[in-house]
Design a protein around this motif. Structure first.
Motif, PDB file in Angstrom:
ATOM      1  N   VAL A  59      87.864 113.441  53.058  1.00  0.00           N
ATOM      2  CA  VAL A  59      87.304 112.831  51.843  1.00  0.00           C
ATOM      3  C   VAL A  59      86.445 113.831  51.080  1.00  0.00           C
ATOM      4  O   VAL A  59      86.559 113.961  49.852  1.00  0.00           O
ATOM      5  N   ILE A  60      85.574 114.549  51.782  1.00  0.00           N
ATOM      6  CA  ILE A  60      84.674 115.485  51.096  1.00  0.00           C
ATOM      7  C   ILE A  60      85.463 116.631  50.463  1.00  0.00           C
ATOM      8  O   ILE A  60      85.023 117.251  49.494  1.00  0.00           O
ATOM      9  N   ALA A  61      86.658 116.888  51.013  1.00  0.00           N
ATOM     10  CA  ALA A  61      87.526 117.938  50.463  1.00  0.00           C
ATOM     11  C   ALA A  61      88.402 117.431  49.322  1.00  0.00           C
ATOM     12  O   ALA A  61      89.206 118.195  48.770  1.00  0.00           O
ATOM     13  N   GLY A  62      88.273 116.141  48.995  1.00  0.00           N
ATOM     14  CA  GLY A  62      89.015 115.586  47.876  1.00  0.00           C
ATOM     15  C   GLY A  62      90.501 115.444  48.120  1.00  0.00           C
ATOM     16  O   GLY A  62      91.304 115.506  47.180  1.00  0.00           O
ATOM     17  N   GLN A  63      90.897 115.209  49.362  1.00  0.00           N
ATOM     18  CA  GLN A  63      92.307 115.105  49.698  1.00  0.00           C
ATOM     19  C   GLN A  63      92.883 113.742  49.301  1.00  0.00           C
ATOM     20  O   GLN A  63      92.159 112.744  49.239  1.00  0.00           O
ATOM     21  N   PRO A  64      94.207 113.680  49.064  1.00  0.00           N
ATOM     22  CA  PRO A  64      94.840 112.396  48.736  1.00  0.00           C
ATOM     23  C   PRO A  64      94.803 111.441  49.919  1.00  0.00           C
ATOM     24  O   PRO A  64      94.586 111.851  51.066  1.00  0.00           O
ATOM     25  N   ASP A  65      95.048 110.160  49.616  1.00  0.00           N
ATOM     26  CA  ASP A  65      94.901 109.108  50.631  1.00  0.00           C
ATOM     27  C   ASP A  65      95.765 109.338  51.862  1.00  0.00           C
ATOM     28  O   ASP A  65      95.348 109.039  52.978  1.00  0.00           O
ATOM     29  N   GLU A  66      96.995 109.867  51.672  1.00  0.00           N
ATOM     30  CA  GLU A  66      97.872 110.037  52.837  1.00  0.00           C
ATOM     31  C   GLU A  66      97.345 111.086  53.814  1.00  0.00           C
ATOM     32  O   GLU A  66      97.504 110.966  55.034  1.00  0.00           O
ATOM     33  N   ILE A  67      96.681 112.121  53.285  1.00  0.00           N
ATOM     34  CA  ILE A  67      96.082 113.135  54.159  1.00  0.00           C
ATOM     35  C   ILE A  67      94.851 112.575  54.854  1.00  0.00           C
ATOM     36  O   ILE A  67      94.639 112.778  56.059  1.00  0.00           O
ATOM     37  N   VAL A  68      94.022 111.859  54.098  1.00  0.00           N
ATOM     38  CA  VAL A  68      92.828 111.247  54.681  1.00  0.00           C
ATOM     39  C   VAL A  68      93.225 110.264  55.779  1.00  0.00           C
ATOM     40  O   VAL A  68      92.598 110.210  56.848  1.00  0.00           O
ATOM     41  N   ARG A  69      94.287 109.484  55.539  1.00  0.00           N
ATOM     42  CA  ARG A  69      94.756 108.536  56.549  1.00  0.00           C
ATOM     43  C   ARG A  69      95.256 109.256  57.793  1.00  0.00           C
ATOM     44  O   ARG A  69      95.010 108.814  58.921  1.00  0.00           O
ATOM     45  N   ALA A  70      95.956 110.365  57.612  1.00  0.00           N
ATOM     46  CA  ALA A  70      96.442 111.126  58.761  1.00  0.00           C
ATOM     47  C   ALA A  70      95.280 111.648  59.599  1.00  0.00           C
ATOM     48  O   ALA A  70      95.333 111.629  60.841  1.00  0.00           O
ATOM     49  N   LEU A  71      94.226 112.091  58.926  1.00  0.00           N
ATOM     50  CA  LEU A  71      93.049 112.577  59.651  1.00  0.00           C
ATOM     51  C   LEU A  71      92.360 111.440  60.395  1.00  0.00           C
ATOM     52  O   LEU A  71      91.897 111.613  61.535  1.00  0.00           O
ATOM     53  N   PHE A  72      92.288 110.272  59.744  1.00  0.00           N
ATOM     54  CA  PHE A  72      91.732 109.092  60.423  1.00  0.00           C
ATOM     55  C   PHE A  72      92.557 108.758  61.665  1.00  0.00           C
ATOM     56  O   PHE A  72      91.996 108.515  62.752  1.00  0.00           O
ATOM     57  N   ASP A  73      93.884 108.721  61.518  1.00  0.00           N
ATOM     58  CA  ASP A  73      94.756 108.370  62.641  1.00  0.00           C
ATOM     59  C   ASP A  73      94.610 109.363  63.791  1.00  0.00           C
ATOM     60  O   ASP A  73      94.637 108.979  64.967  1.00  0.00           O
ATOM     61  N   TYR A  74      94.459 110.638  63.448  1.00  0.00           N
ATOM     62  CA  TYR A  74      94.256 111.651  64.491  1.00  0.00           C
ATOM     63  C   TYR A  74      92.969 111.367  65.261  1.00  0.00           C
ATOM     64  O   TYR A  74      92.961 111.334  66.501  1.00  0.00           O
ATOM     65  N   GLY A  75      91.878 111.174  64.536  1.00  0.00           N
ATOM     66  CA  GLY A  75      90.598 110.928  65.200  1.00  0.00           C
ATOM     67  C   GLY A  75      90.606 109.659  66.022  1.00  0.00           C
ATOM     68  O   GLY A  75      90.056 109.616  67.129  1.00  0.00           O
ATOM     69  N   ASP A  76      91.243 108.623  65.500  1.00  0.00           N
ATOM     70  CA  ASP A  76      91.334 107.348  66.216  1.00  0.00           C
ATOM     71  C   ASP A  76      92.068 107.521  67.542  1.00  0.00           C
ATOM     72  O   ASP A  76      91.570 107.124  68.603  1.00  0.00           O
ATOM     73  N   ALA A  77      93.253 108.124  67.486  1.00  0.00           N
ATOM     74  CA  ALA A  77      94.051 108.298  68.704  1.00  0.00           C
ATOM     75  C   ALA A  77      93.387 109.271  69.673  1.00  0.00           C
ATOM     76  O   ALA A  77      93.405 109.062  70.896  1.00  0.00           O
ATOM     77  N   LEU A  78      92.776 110.332  69.143  1.00  0.00           N
ATOM     78  CA  LEU A  78      92.077 111.286  70.011  1.00  0.00           C
ATOM     79  C   LEU A  78      90.915 110.610  70.720  1.00  0.00           C
ATOM     80  O   LEU A  78      90.701 110.819  71.924  1.00  0.00           O
TER      81      LEU A  78
END
Length: 333
Positions: A193-212
């Protein structure tokens, strides 16, 4: 060769790659944990913050931001925020669990007292919100505030469910998502989010952190029954003694006959534990092969974490995060 045998482990490689940023995070943490009027605050905080933890959560924020091309100053604020939230929850958890050891050292509540641990934890939560606000991002504030609320919800849910044999794997997952994965996913999400990425990238990062985070907690719960206390910093069987229904036991209860269920009811629900009960509990886990089943679950979540990063452009930092997911479960080998 497992990642445990690697010369440089993934989190160490990540720390080296982010060394300059982490120095800035550490400086900010020391600055913001200071208190002009209450010297006990930095004393208690320093005991835990400087206890040799891997600082995994703040590194996830830094890595996510850098991986997304961020070159501003606020990833440091967010990384410090994440570490303050994590430290505050540890201080509170040790009071709730009446723990005497963390990371191989006496807990703050043992060295000082419960009141100090709770109040210093509250102070760190307040400091974390100050840091969030300084980024000027309402979305970041929303993500981290929701994470803080979810963490508290997970801990309260665990209080009511952890000693109830009716607790199934679905409730366990809700607890884990609250107490552990919520901060992992928030840590990676705000980096995007702070890097201004589009929603699909932000969601992928969320999914990574969640599963990790889920893989990390399942692995941690498994190590409580088969780990090395010198390595983990925990006493083997702490969860059993604290009457926590973690995944290996939940699976064993589901497979238990009447006699075994009576054992779990006596030791977990009623808290009437005797010498030899831990050994018998571990024997039941082996009987129903729940340690292997739990390890399989951890591996499956680690695989989900790696898959989530598949949409991101390849980079050294992305590869380190993928290796980190492997390392979280390689501890179980």
């Amino acid at each position: 060769m497992s990642l445990d045998d690697a010369t440089v482990k993934p989190h160490d490689r990540l720390a080296a790659a982010l060394a300059e940023d982490m120095m800035a995070v550490n400086d900010l943490i020391r600055l913001r944990m200071a208190s002009e009027h209450a010297p006990r605050i930095p004393e208690v905080t320093a005991h835990l913050v400087e206890a040799g933890g891997k600082r995994l959560r703040p590194m996830l924020t830094l890595a996510a931001a850098r991986m997304c091309g961020y070159d501003g100053p606020y990833h440091v604020h967010l990384a410090a925020t994440v570490e303050f939230i994590h430290t505050a929850t540890l201080l509170h958890d040790d009071v709730v669990d009446e723990s005497a050891q963390r990371r191989g050292r006496p807990t703050a509540n043992l060295l000082w007292d419960n009141k100090s641990s709770v109040l210093v934890g509250d102070y760190l939560f307040a400091r974390s919100f100050q840091l969030m606000v300084e980024t000027g991002s309402i979305r970041v504030l929303d993500i981290l505030a929701n994470a803080a609320a979810t963490i508290a919800e997970g801990e309260v849910l665990q209080l009511s469910a952890a000693q109830d044999l009716r607790t199934g794997e679905d409730i366990y997952l809700k607890i884990v998502r609250g107490k552990t994965a919520a901060l992992f996913s928030a840590a990676t999400e705000v980096g995007g989010v702070i890097a201004g990425q589009p929603d699909e990238i932000v969601r992928a990062l969320f999914d990574y952190g969640d599963a990790l985070g889920i893989a990390f907690q399942i692995a941690d719960d498994l190590l409580d029954y088969q780990g090395d206390s010198g390595t983990t910093g925990k006493n083997i069987g702490d969860d059993f003694r604290e009457r926590k229904l973690t995944l290996p036991v939940i699976k064993a209860v589901a497979a238990a006959d009447a006699e075994e269920r009576a054992f779990w009811s006596r030791t977990i629900e009623k808290g009437k534990q005797m010498d030899g009960d831990l050994d018998h509990a571990i024997a039941l886990l082996h009987k129903h092969d729940t340690l292997t089943a739990t390890r399989d679950d951890a591996n499956a979540w680690a695989a989900k974490a790696k898959d989530a990063l598949g949409t991101l452009p390849r980079s050294d930092l992305r590869d380190m995060l993928i290796d980190l997911a492997d390392y979280v479960v390689a501890r179980l080998a």
